[in-house]
Scaffold this active site. Structure first.
Site, PDB file in Angstrom:
ATOM      1  CG  HIS A 123    -100.482  25.400  -1.313  1.00  0.00           C
ATOM      2  ND1 HIS A 123    -101.622  25.772  -0.629  1.00  0.00           N
ATOM      3  CD2 HIS A 123    -100.209  26.455  -2.147  1.00  0.00           C
ATOM      4  CE1 HIS A 123    -102.016  26.960  -1.037  1.00  0.00           C
ATOM      5  NE2 HIS A 123    -101.171  27.406  -1.949  1.00  0.00           N
ATOM      6  CG  ASP A 154    -102.735  24.088   2.105  1.00  0.00           C
ATOM      7  OD1 ASP A 154    -101.528  23.791   2.208  1.00  0.00           O
ATOM      8  OD2 ASP A 154    -103.190  24.751   1.166  1.00  0.00           O
ATOM      9  CG  ASN A 226    -103.655  37.335  -2.278  1.00  0.00           C
ATOM     10  OD1 ASN A 226    -104.040  37.696  -3.387  1.00  0.00           O
ATOM     11  ND2 ASN A 226    -103.324  38.187  -1.324  1.00  0.00           N
ATOM     12  CB  SER A 227    -101.439  30.607  -1.226  1.00  0.00           C
ATOM     13  OG  SER A 227    -102.334  30.278  -2.254  1.00  0.00           O
TER      14      SER A 227
END
EC number: 3.4.21.107
Length: 492
Positions: A123, A154, A226-227
């Site tokens: 994402h 993801d 932080n993803s």
């Protein structure tokens, strides 16, 4: 020279007791010293050395996307107004009003090889037209290309072309991580640049929404940005990829989730080799075995995966049937449907797996050659079969008003011509059947693993079960083509 004689007394009970007490005190002191040292070993005095060593392998990721805007503001002119032609000519001279703007997003990632492979979240880079990777401590920026993505977990794999070998970090064994272990998260929260936070593993094996989910829950601060960043153990190994947070306000409240390295490493290996994932495919629709279903089938426990549909594919070729309960796959016991999906998905495409099924009160072992899930998903269409149309008088059974599937009823319910069974046309909302989710429009295809085609078939099956003293009867029900099993209690 005078010699002094000393008398040597034999040990008395008091002496022995005193000596034993001294020894006990010494042992207690030693144990206390060891206990005092445990926290010093388990809790690091500082994370500075670890952060300094790992940070160069963590990157900031900036993506840019071109977004088309609306036509803009147009004047509202009444039709037939003298100004209508004026404004039309004016807008024509201005040319097309649609414009483009560039949107940007921020995330994190980490380098896994010296030649420039980088892992992040799907994402973070999804639909991006341009991806820039910023390295730690002023090492500059590099454009990145997408090697492959896996929306199911993801995860995305990127590649940059560095002029020199890059610092990188290894994956660790997430299965060996324990609740309470210290972890370190490094990333780019809220676009603030490189940031380090520490916490513990709060829980393991969390599932959020996907069939392949295996999240580590942590209270280490994780925020937007932080993803895609790494979650490290104290050995400096990546045991998770920070992916999501649970929060009422969008900020960290100490409930963060990182996809475990046991899932990520397999995905990354496939993306690196093939540019896509290649998961095993068994070719069945399944549901969990509930206690009432287990009782109806004669199973000792509510475990395994109950087969509700077998379209053409590997399972059908191997002889797996609707109503089978898959108890063991490739030597591993199956607890539920989620576990079976993960087992099959982690098995190589084209490999042969032994599948143990429960059927007709006993077990059978079948050999299945797995297909590829990605190729099969788009083509899967559940089908039905059974007896020809036999119009009958409606009948009410256990609060369900039942009718045979006539051409008129098929058209009314939007059912395909090959749908076979008995339709539920009305329901008593106080019935057990309603409580278990059955609704008008559902089609009962089988009872006791035998097809039914008339309301009288259904009534007879429940009557026979009541006379035999059975406490539950298993039905195969279809809704919108999707099958599931429901167990109902027969009434005498």
């Amino acid at each position: 020279m005078t010699r002094v004689k000393t008398a040597v007394r034999p040990n008395t009970p008091v002496d022995l007791l005193r000596a034993a007490f001294v020894i006990l005190l010494a042992a207690a002191a030693l144990l206390a010293a060891q206990v005092q040292r445990l926290p010093a070993q388990a809790v690091p005095g500082s994370f500075a050395d670890l952060a300094q060593r790992l940070s160069p392998a963590v990157v900031n990721i900036t993506t840019t996307t071109v977004i088309a805007t609306d036509q803009g503001i147009s004047p509202m002119v009444p039709e037939g107004s003298p100004l209508e032609d004026f404004f039309r000519d004016f807008l024509d001279r201005q040319g097309p009003q649609q414009r483009e703007r560039r949107g940007s997003a921020l995330g994190s990632g980490f380098v896994i090889s010296a030649d420039g492979y980088i892992v992040t979240n799907n994402h973070v880079i999804e639909s991006a037209d341009e991806i820039l990777v910023e390295f730690f401590d002023g090492l500059g920026e590099l454009p990145a290309e997408v090697v492959g993505t896996d929306p199911r977990t993801d995860i995305a794999l990127l590649k940059v072309e560095p002029n020199q070998p890059l610092p990188f970090v290894p994956f660790g064994d997430s299965d060996g991580a324990r609740v309470g272990d210290w972890v370190l998260a490094i990333g780019n929260p809220l676009g603030q640049g490189f940031s380090v936070s520490a916490g513990i593993i709060s829980a393991r094996n969390r599932s959020l929404q996907g069939a392949y989910d295996d999240f580590i829950q942590t209270d280490a601060a994780i925020n937007r940005g932080n993803s895609g960043g790494p979650l490290f153990n104290m050995a400096g190994e990546v045991i998770g990829v920070n992916t999501a947070i649970l929060s009422p306000n969008g900020g960290s409240i100490g409930i963060g989730f990182a996809m475990s390295s046991s899932v990520v490493t397999r995905v990354v290996d496939q993306l690196k080799e093939f540019g896509e994932t290649r998961r095993g495919w068994l070719g069945v629709s399944i549901q969990n075995v509930t206690p009432d279903v287990a009782e109806a089938m004669g199973l000792d426990s509510a475990a395994g995966a109950l087969v509700t549909d077998v379209p053409p594919g590997p399972a059908m070729d191997a002889g797996i049937l609707v109503g089978d309960v898959i108890l063991n796959f490739a030597g591993q016991d199956v607890a539920d449907t989620r576990e079976l999906v993960r087992m099959v998905g982690n098995t190589d495409v084209g490999s042969v797996a032994r599948v143990v099924v429960f059927r007709d009160g006993g077990t059978q072992t079948l050999r299945v050659t797995l297909g590829r899930r990605e190729e099969a998903e788009a083509n899967y269409q559940p089908g039905g079969g059974g007896a020809p149309d036999l119009p009958q008088v409606p009948e009410t059974v256990l609060g369900m008003t039942l009718s045979a599937l006539t051409p008129e009823l098929r058209a009314e319910l939007g059912l395909p011509e090959d749908e076979r069974g008995v339709a539920i046309t009305e329901m008593d909302e106080t019935s057990e059947a309603f409580d278990k989710g059955l609704r008008p429009g559902d089609v009962i295809a089988e009872i006791g693993q035998q097809p039914v085609s008339t309301p009288q078939d259904v009534a007879a099956r429940f009557s026979d079960a009541a006379e035999a003293g059975r406490r539950s009867v298993l039905m195969l029900v279809r809704r919108d083509g999707q099958p599931r099993f429901v167990a109902l209690t027969p009434q005498g």
